[in-house]
Write an enzyme that holds these catalytic residues in place. Structure first.
Site, mmCIF file in Angstrom:
data_model
loop_
_atom_site.group_PDB
_atom_site.id
_atom_site.type_symbol
_atom_site.label_atom_id
_atom_site.label_comp_id
_atom_site.label_asym_id
_atom_site.label_seq_id
_atom_site.Cartn_x
_atom_site.Cartn_y
_atom_site.Cartn_z
ATOM 1 N N LYS A 173 0.848 -1.199 0.000
ATOM 2 C CA LYS A 173 0.000 0.000 0.000
ATOM 3 C C LYS A 173 0.881 1.245 0.000
ATOM 4 O O LYS A 173 1.506 1.586 0.987
ATOM 5 C CB LYS A 173 -0.908 0.047 1.237
ATOM 6 C CG LYS A 173 -2.018 1.085 1.056
ATOM 7 C CD LYS A 173 -2.682 1.506 2.342
ATOM 8 C CE LYS A 173 -1.951 2.589 3.058
ATOM 9 N NZ LYS A 173 -1.737 3.833 2.277
ATOM 10 N N GLU A 248 10.592 1.875 9.647
ATOM 11 C CA GLU A 248 11.529 2.930 9.233
ATOM 12 C C GLU A 248 10.800 4.243 9.465
ATOM 13 O O GLU A 248 9.935 4.612 8.680
ATOM 14 C CB GLU A 248 11.889 2.782 7.746
ATOM 15 C CG GLU A 248 12.650 1.536 7.395
ATOM 16 C CD GLU A 248 14.093 1.573 7.852
ATOM 17 O OE1 GLU A 248 14.596 2.662 8.181
ATOM 18 O OE2 GLU A 248 14.719 0.504 7.902
ATOM 19 N N CYS A 282 13.844 11.621 5.023
ATOM 20 C CA CYS A 282 13.881 11.152 6.421
ATOM 21 C C CYS A 282 15.232 11.423 7.059
ATOM 22 O O CYS A 282 15.332 11.644 8.251
ATOM 23 C CB CYS A 282 13.546 9.676 6.485
ATOM 24 S SG CYS A 282 14.553 8.683 5.389
ATOM 25 N N GLU A 383 10.323 16.473 14.143
ATOM 26 C CA GLU A 383 10.639 16.425 12.721
ATOM 27 C C GLU A 383 9.705 17.388 11.981
ATOM 28 O O GLU A 383 8.492 17.290 12.116
ATOM 29 C CB GLU A 383 10.408 14.993 12.229
ATOM 30 C CG GLU A 383 10.841 14.755 10.816
ATOM 31 C CD GLU A 383 10.448 13.362 10.320
ATOM 32 O OE1 GLU A 383 9.328 12.919 10.601
ATOM 33 O OE2 GLU A 383 11.265 12.734 9.635
#
Ligand code: NAD
Length: 494
Positions: A173, A248, A282, A383
């Site tokens: 997905k 991750e 990331c 973040e």
């Protein structure tokens, strides 16, 4: 014909849902794709389960699985321009960057094509006569593969290639806002001759169709790349059925510059570290941690050059960086910067959307530098996933104390994905790298990776590793087979 691929058939799914995809650079219509429901995802899981339990793929010799992956790499090369264009339209990223990404995807498939049969287990020396013992590697089963929007096809390749190399079946997905390159990949898997049911594709949101991917008892592994919040949710949802979970997640990555570094080169890389793909990486080097004695000039130069970065759409050849991925993400980055300013950070450049009619319909945000930050601030801890650099400084009365101070700052977040150290002092790069709680450390460089080396996070940046040898092991079970060649009564209860 729809865009869901279930049991070897392209389908519109049970609910016949639809989603419009727009280009973040100008809001233009890119396409309309099928949206799956929970029922479609459960059908895809059933197809993968059947393909794994009764199909030929898990027992296909590893060498032949590798050959199929090599065919996929060839097909990706054949279609590279078309795929790069689709990736740029969905993400808004510069076409040239999408071209690099597709080349990386090809190298990931070639790597796992080559290593598919490289570790089939080992013979164990039991120290006992008449015993043949082996430890063998087997595919884990049905895998849910869930990917984000920033590097849609690349993140998918890090999962799909080792998953297939190991002999598993999967339900994939992609992010609901960037599906097109992943649809193309699944078409290539079909063209390469992958048996029906091994690869299944569902499209849509986590809330709309994602639930069964982590909760359904027929799934053996959930491999997820995305945000920390969703990662935590998936881990909890997978717990009742004790699935293997590979995560991750995000990062808040330190870029440490010592005064003894080659500062001109370090400035250049500090810009790429944080502003590449508008910070939607990331491993973005979003925390500049620079030695006090050189900080003023170093930051002035970053501000000067960041102010000159030219924003533009994917096919604007003069553009150096693109938009953010969506209006929602742009609003998040704006709120994040506002919070930093309220906490006392000093705005050195950016901090706003660019002006001009070329930017009106897109989700652009200027490269932003926030000075005078400290690790108590949310802008340093959270973040942003946008083009925002925070600056912290360190100093020490001795070189060793300076290292202690830099390491303490760098490790002071919940994340541990990646980061860099810039120095020309012999031994310092290795000393500092050894003390950083990060899955990847660059010394005098930023951002490069190769499929041969593992990628992943310490602390709350994740669990497990992608790429490298561990990236294959993630998709394998380990079985000990003990074969007694000369059985005799045990006599225990006689
Ligand atoms: P996200 O967590 O919002 O979504 C990621 C994927 O999860 C999407 O496909 C989304 O639809 C799906 N999802 C959301 N809720 C779900 C649910 N309940 N069940 C199943 N699926 C669900 O992340 P994003 O905004 O797409 O991506 C940005 C994030 O990804 C950033 O935090 C970034 O750091 C991270 N990221 C990490 C790496 C890495 O290698 N560590 C690489 C790229 C991106």
């Amino acid at each position: 014909m729809g865009d869901l691929f279930i049991a070897g058939t392209w389908t519109t799914g049970a609910a016949d849902g639809r989603r419009e995809i727009i280009c973040p650079a100008d809001g233009a219509h890119v396409g309309t794709v099928t949206e799956a429901s929970d029922a479609d995802t459960r059908a895809a899981i059933a197809a993968a389960r059947a393909a794994f339990d009764t199909g030929s793929w898990p027992a296909t010799p590893a060498r032949d699985r590798g050959a199929l992956l090599a065919r996929v790499a060839d097909l990706l090369e054949r279609d590279a321009a078309e795929i790069a264009r689709a990736e740029s339209l969905d993400t808004g990223k510069r076409y040239v960057e999408s071209e690099y990404d597709v080349a990386d995807v090809v190298s990931v498939f070639r790597h796992y094509a080559a290593v598919a049969g490289s570790d089939l287990g080992r013979v164990v020396d039991t120290g006992r006569p008449g015993i043949a013992a082996t430890v063998v590697k087997e595919p884990i089963g049905v895998c849910s593969l869930i990917t984000p929007w920033n590097y849609p096809l690349l993140q998918a390749s890090w999962k799909v290639a080792p998953c297939l190399a190991a002999g598993n079946a999967f339900v994939l997905k992609p992010s609901e806002i960037t599906p097109h390159s992943t649809i193309h990949l699944v078409r290539l898997l079909e063209e390469a001759g992958l048996p029906a049911g091994v690869a299944n594709l569902v499209l849509g949101t986590g809330a709309g169709c994602g639930g069964p991917l982590s909760a359904d008892p027929r799934v053996d592994l959930v491999s997820f790349t995305g945000s920390l919040a969703v990662g935590r949710h998936l881990m909890a949802a997978a717990a009742p059925t004790v699935k293997r979970v590979a995560l991750e997640l995000g990062g808040k990555n330190p870029n440490i510059v010592f005064a003894d570094a080659d500062l001109a080169i370090a400035v250049d890389h500090a810009l790429t570290a944080v502003f590449l793909h508008s910070g939607q990486v990331c491993s973005a080097g979003a925390r500049l941690i620079v030695e006090e004695s050189v900080a003023a000039d170093f930051v002035d130069e970053i501000v000067r050059r960041a102010s000159q970065i030219r924003l533009g759409g994917p096919f604007d050849e003069s553009a150096q960086s693109g938009p953010l991925t969506s209006a929602g993400h742009l609003a998040k980055v704006e709120a994040y910067v506002a919070a930093g300013l309220a906490e006392g950070a000093r705005l050195r450049c950016g901090g706003a959307r660019p002006s001009g009619s070329a930017y009106e319909k897109g989700f652009y945000y200027l490269p932003t530098v926030l000075d005078q930050c400290h690790s108590g601030m949310s802008v340093v801890q959270d973040e942003s996933f946008g083009p925002v650099l925070t600056v912290e400084t360190f100093s020490g009365a001795t070189p060793a104390q300076a290292e202690d101070a830099a390491v303490a700052l760098a490790n002071d977040t919940i994340y541990g994905l990646a980061g860099a150290v810039w120095t020309q002092t012999a031994g310092r790069g290795e000393r500092v790298a050894a003390r950083l709680r990060l899955g990847t450390v660059w010394v005098n460089d930023y951002h490069p990776y190769v499929p041969q080396a593992e990628w992943g996070g310490y602390k709350q940046s994740g669990i497990g590793r992608e790429l490298g040898h561990l990236g294959l092991e993630e998709y394998q079970e380990t079985k000990h087979v003990w074969h007694n060649l000369a059985p005799a009564p045990s006599g225990w209860f006689s």
